[in-house]
Design a protein around this motif. Structure first.
Motif, PDB file in Angstrom:
ATOM      1  N   LEU A   1      63.390  54.758  56.513  1.00 43.54           N
ATOM      2  CA  LEU A   1      62.426  55.700  55.943  1.00 43.54           C
ATOM      3  C   LEU A   1      61.761  55.104  54.707  1.00 43.54           C
ATOM      4  CD1 LEU A   1      61.384  58.670  56.264  1.00 43.54           C
ATOM      5  CD2 LEU A   1      63.007  59.269  54.467  1.00 43.54           C
ATOM      6  N   HIS A   2      62.537  54.414  53.875  1.00 43.82           N
ATOM      7  CA  HIS A   2      62.013  53.804  52.645  1.00 43.82           C
ATOM      8  C   HIS A   2      60.902  52.806  52.966  1.00 43.82           C
ATOM      9  CE1 HIS A   2      62.743  52.326  48.392  1.00 43.82           C
ATOM     10  NE2 HIS A   2      61.964  51.384  48.892  1.00 43.82           N
ATOM     11  N   GLU A   3      61.181  51.860  53.838  1.00 50.99           N
ATOM     12  CA  GLU A   3      60.192  50.828  54.147  1.00 50.99           C
ATOM     13  C   GLU A   3      59.013  51.394  54.940  1.00 50.99           C
ATOM     14  OE1 GLU A   3      60.481  48.251  52.522  1.00 50.99           O
ATOM     15  OE2 GLU A   3      62.573  48.503  51.937  1.00 50.99           O
ATOM     16  N   SER A   4      59.284  52.365  55.805  1.00 53.89           N
ATOM     17  CA  SER A   4      58.199  53.001  56.559  1.00 53.89           C
ATOM     18  C   SER A   4      57.258  53.751  55.623  1.00 53.89           C
ATOM     19  CB  SER A   4      58.775  53.965  57.606  1.00 53.89           C
ATOM     20  OG  SER A   4      59.555  53.274  58.556  1.00 53.89           O
ATOM     21  N   ALA A   5      57.805  54.351  54.567  1.00 56.97           N
ATOM     22  CA  ALA A   5      56.973  55.063  53.594  1.00 56.97           C
ATOM     23  C   ALA A   5      56.031  54.096  52.888  1.00 56.97           C
ATOM     24  CB  ALA A   5      57.855  55.786  52.579  1.00 56.97           C
TER      25      ALA A   5
ATOM     26  N   ARG B   1      60.426  43.913  57.228  1.00 59.85           N
ATOM     27  CA  ARG B   1      61.804  43.455  57.425  1.00 59.85           C
ATOM     28  C   ARG B   1      62.787  44.550  57.075  1.00 59.85           C
ATOM     29  NH1 ARG B   1      65.809  41.928  54.266  1.00 59.85           N
ATOM     30  NH2 ARG B   1      64.483  41.972  52.411  1.00 59.85           N
ATOM     31  N   VAL B   2      63.735  44.804  57.975  1.00 61.35           N
ATOM     32  CA  VAL B   2      64.821  45.736  57.712  1.00 61.35           C
ATOM     33  C   VAL B   2      66.121  44.996  58.020  1.00 61.35           C
ATOM     34  CG1 VAL B   2      65.854  47.966  58.256  1.00 61.35           C
ATOM     35  CG2 VAL B   2      63.375  47.725  58.274  1.00 61.35           C
ATOM     36  N   TRP B   3      66.668  44.363  57.004  1.00 57.44           N
ATOM     37  CA  TRP B   3      67.913  43.591  57.144  1.00 57.44           C
ATOM     38  C   TRP B   3      68.367  43.186  55.741  1.00 57.44           C
ATOM     39  CZ3 TRP B   3      71.368  43.411  60.734  1.00 57.44           C
ATOM     40  CH2 TRP B   3      72.353  42.433  60.719  1.00 57.44           C
TER      41      TRP B   3
END
Length: 238
Positions: free
Chosen positions: A45-49, A65-67
């Motif tokens: 949710l954080h990165e998508s925002a 990137r989500v890792w």
């Protein structure tokens, strides 16, 4: 005040989870992966925002990137590349996770956990009623699932140091604008009406934040003795 308390508790929770995981696995890399998996819904949710706000204000986006990634003394759990622009748009992109996160936890708190009732009980100095509301919310059919989502979103929504880079000039400009507005004697009625309109939404958000703070305190209360026992065990083995 609630946001500052939550930011402090979020850091404590993250440190305790890392410590317990490290004592159990003995691996720094595994610790990073586990804390990432624990907070994964909130990280997404954080990165998508960030990505969504950047697109809304007309900025180009790049690598998403989500890792987990070790960054000095901190662990970066995700990132999104965004074109730099003026401080206003940069600030909107930076604060987007906090805005969307607050909306999410307010909605969950209102629809699932009846947080306005808990806030009302606390405001009227009825702590027992507030505890009852909290426990009733946890005992609902999906109470634990929604608690986990609330926990991950709330503990992942705080802006990082890079997200806060453009905040200072924006805050300064806003303060100067407010001083000028009041200084020249412009009418305060529109501001009063606006505050009256958003007050119910703010109360719902504050209630959800308080619920989340209680959750964090419960998690810390469970993690601290586990960490102490594991640390003692490790020291005995050395």
């Amino acid at each position: 005040m609630s946001l500052l308390t939550l930011a402090w508790l979020s850091r404590l929770v993250s440190l305790r989870v890392q410590a317990v995981t490290y004592y159990l696995t003995g691996s720094g890399d595994m610790t990073n992966v586990i804390i990432f998996l624990v907070l994964l819904p909130g990280v997404l949710l954080h990165e998508s925002a960030h990505w969504l706000m950047a697109r809304l204000v007309g900025l180009r986006t790049g690598k998403f990137r989500v890792w987990p990634n070790k960054q000095g003394d901190y662990i970066g759990l995700g990132s999104v590349s965004v074109e730099r622009a003026d401080v206003w748009r940069d600030s909107l992109v930076g604060v987007a996770p906090l805005i969307l996160g607050n909306l999410m936890i307010a909605l969950i708190g209102w629809r699932v956990f009846a947080t306005p009732a808990m806030l009302d009980a606390l405001a009227n100095v009825r702590p027992v009623d507030a505890v009852i509301v909290f426990l009733e919310g946890m005992r609902t059919a999906d109470g634990l699932v929604w608690s986990y989502i609330l926990f991950t979103v709330g503990n992942s929504m705080m802006p990082s140091s890079s997200d806060r880079e453009s905040f200072k000039p924006v805050l300064l400009y806003s303060m100067l604008a407010a001083i000028v507005y009041i200084g020249v004697g412009l009418p305060v009625t529109p501001v009063t009406h606006l505050l009256g309109w958003v007050a119910p939404a703010i109360e719902i958000a504050v209630g959800a934040l308080l619920f989340l703070i209680v959750l964090d305190l419960l998690v810390l209360a469970a993690l601290w003795p586990v960490e102490w026992l594991l640390r003692r065990h490790v020291r005995q083995l050395r």
